[in-house]
Design a protein around this motif. Structure first.
Motif, short mmCIF file in Angstrom:
data_model
loop_
_atom_site.label_atom_id
_atom_site.label_comp_id
_atom_site.label_asym_id
_atom_site.label_seq_id
_atom_site.Cartn_x
_atom_site.Cartn_y
_atom_site.Cartn_z
N MET A 1 -6.85 1.19 8.86
CA MET A 1 -6.84 2.05 7.50
C MET A 1 -5.55 2.09 6.57
O MET A 1 -5.69 1.74 5.09
CB MET A 1 -7.60 3.10 7.62
CG MET A 1 -8.72 2.96 8.41
SD MET A 1 -10.14 1.93 7.95
CE MET A 1 -10.01 2.72 5.46
N VAL A 2 -4.62 2.79 6.84
CA VAL A 2 -3.45 2.74 5.90
C VAL A 2 -2.99 1.92 5.57
O VAL A 2 -2.40 1.50 4.38
CB VAL A 2 -2.69 3.54 6.88
CG1 VAL A 2 -0.85 4.18 5.80
CG2 VAL A 2 -2.78 5.46 7.35
N SER A 3 -3.28 0.52 6.56
CA SER A 3 -1.64 -0.24 6.45
C SER A 3 -3.05 -1.10 4.60
O SER A 3 -2.27 -1.83 4.26
CB SER A 3 -2.08 -1.23 7.37
OG SER A 3 -1.48 -1.18 8.34
N ALA A 8 -3.45 -2.88 -0.59
CA ALA A 8 -4.27 -1.94 -1.75
C ALA A 8 -4.10 -1.73 -3.27
O ALA A 8 -3.85 -1.91 -3.91
CB ALA A 8 -5.39 -1.74 -1.60
N ILE A 9 -2.73 -0.79 -2.70
CA ILE A 9 -2.12 -0.20 -3.83
C ILE A 9 -1.30 -1.15 -4.64
O ILE A 9 -0.97 -1.22 -5.76
CB ILE A 9 -1.55 1.22 -3.22
CG1 ILE A 9 -2.25 2.26 -2.88
CG2 ILE A 9 -0.22 1.82 -4.37
CD1 ILE A 9 -1.87 3.75 -2.17
N ILE A 58 6.91 -1.48 4.21
CA ILE A 58 6.19 -0.55 4.26
C ILE A 58 5.67 -0.56 5.89
O ILE A 58 5.90 0.52 6.73
CB ILE A 58 5.76 0.10 3.36
CG1 ILE A 58 7.24 0.06 2.06
CG2 ILE A 58 5.32 1.80 3.82
CD1 ILE A 58 6.09 0.89 1.15
N ILE A 59 4.36 -1.34 6.13
CA ILE A 59 2.97 -1.39 6.75
C ILE A 59 4.37 -1.52 8.28
O ILE A 59 4.01 -1.23 9.28
CB ILE A 59 2.57 -2.62 6.38
CG1 ILE A 59 1.59 -2.24 5.67
CG2 ILE A 59 2.08 -2.89 7.67
CD1 ILE A 59 0.39 -3.01 5.09
N LEU A 64 2.71 0.57 12.24
CA LEU A 64 2.29 -0.34 13.07
C LEU A 64 3.73 0.10 14.17
O LEU A 64 4.82 0.98 13.91
CB LEU A 64 3.19 -1.85 12.98
CG LEU A 64 1.93 -2.47 11.97
CD1 LEU A 64 2.61 -4.49 11.99
CD2 LEU A 64 0.70 -2.64 12.47
N THR A 65 2.42 0.26 15.35
CA THR A 65 3.33 0.86 16.64
C THR A 65 3.75 -0.02 17.59
O THR A 65 4.66 -0.11 18.37
CB THR A 65 3.35 1.92 16.92
OG1 THR A 65 1.29 1.21 17.07
CG2 THR A 65 2.70 3.65 15.90
#
Length: 369
Positions: A1-3, A8-9, A58-59, A64-65
């Motif tokens: 969801m953060v990605s 989107a931003i 940034i993603i 990501l882990t």
């Protein structure tokens, strides 16, 4: 969801980001280096892609882990970075070359168009190579392995390379430019639209396009009518043999006076203008009219030539002479017995040829002429 939110931003702010960066470049370049505005505007589309590249980075770095997924996304980000750089070069090469237009004679519109096409092809090739290198695909050994194939292809594509080189010579020698009216005898006549890498597109006067290989236009004589300074009129006027010497002089002097007295024609020493008795032809005394009009526009030239024809007709009539036409005369030295020149005792008319063009036409006795 953060990605998804980050992407989107990036998509939402990319236009705003592009406008801000372009405006900053405009203000900086106008005071420092004076870059052409079209060059800066050409960078707008690649600049819009930068927020997306940053979002992917940034993603990959912060969100990501999973290590494998992270490395894969960063690999994609490096590919996108290379793509953006070469995209900017691809977009900017056109306006950058346009700045050179008119700086020197060699930088014509055709040369700039050819340079842009070749430059963009090179940039695409280098960009593809850079992206493949990011993914660990080394292009050098692959190209080396295709060396023999390249030689075979080169031998089979001799005409292609010949046309490419011919296109360079056509543009470098400035034989013609886009918009010029050219004539290549036995090949094409029309208006040049595009000088391509392999062919030149010529639009005939019936609006049909003709794609001519560059080698044809480089190896053959080409007349460029658009580069004419003046347009020629060259006539041979045949006068009747009954024309006297005085009438010949009157006709010649009057035609020369008409040409030299009109501003539509080029006068010596700017260009030659001849009106001379040329030769005794089979059926006429020939007068040569050789001059140039100031206009090179075909329609205006035809009008001036028409007015000259009217003037010459009036001059010849005023001098009491007439125009000659091809004719033959038959002279009968002896009339065989039983043949009458004028059957039924018909008196000869004022025309010794009886309207036939033959002097003394012989017909059988009692026959019908």
């Amino acid at each position: 969801m953060v990605s998804i939110v980050i992407l989107a931003i990036a998509v939402l702010i990319r236009r705003l980001f592009s406008r801000f960066i372009v405006s900053r470049i405009h203000s900086w370049s106008s005071s420092k280096v004076g870059l052409n505005r079209t060059i800066v505007e050409a960078l707008a589309p690649p600049i819009q892609f930068i927020p997306i590249v940053l979002a992917v980075f940034i993603i990959g770095e912060c969100v990501l882990t999973n290590q494998r997924l992270k490395e894969g996304l960063l690999q994609i980000d490096r590919s996108l970075t290379a793509f953006t750089i070469f995209w900017a070069l691809f977009e900017v090469i056109g306006p950058l070359c346009a700045v050179l237009d008119g700086r020197t004679p060699i930088f014509s519109q055709a040369m700039i168009g050819w340079t842009v096409r070749v430059g963009r092809a090179i940039i695409v090739a280098l960009g593809a190579t850079a992206v493949l290198e990011v993914w660990g695909i080394h292009v050098g050994p692959v190209l080396a392995s295709f060396g023999l194939v390249g030689v075979a292809v080169a031998l089979g594509a001799q005409n292609l390379f010949k046309n490419l080189i011919s296109g360079i010579f056509i543009i470098g020698e400035q034989r013609f430019r886009n918009g010029d009216w050219i004539l290549a005898e036995g090949i094409v006549e029309g208006t040049v639209e595009t000088i391509g890498l392999r062919t030149t597109k010529v639009r005939r006067f019936d609006q049909a396009p003709v794609f001519v290989p560059n080698s044809y236009l480089a190896d053959n004589a080409v007349t460029n009518f658009s580069q004419m300074r003046f347009r020629r009129i060259s006539w041979i006027i045949g006068l009747d043999y009954s024309t006297t010497i005085g009438q010949l002089r009157d006709v010649r002097d009057a035609i020369e006076e008409y040409i030299l007295g009109s501003q539509d024609f080029v006068h010596p020493p700017e260009a030659v203008a001849f009106v001379r008795v040329d030769k005794f032809n089979e059926s006429s005394i020939d007068v040569m009219v050789y001059c140039f009009t100031r206009t090179t526009v075909w329609g205006d030239w035809l009008k001036i030539k028409e007015e000259l024809a009217y003037a010459i007709k009036a001059i010849v009539k005023k001098a009491g002479s007439d125009f000659a036409f091809p004719s033959q005369s038959l002279y009968v030295e002896a009339v065989p017995t039983g043949i009458e020149l004028f059957p039924h005792n018909t008196a000869p008319s004022s025309d010794p040829t009886n309207g036939t063009g033959v002097v003394g036409k012989a017909v059988p006795k009692g026959g019908v002429a």
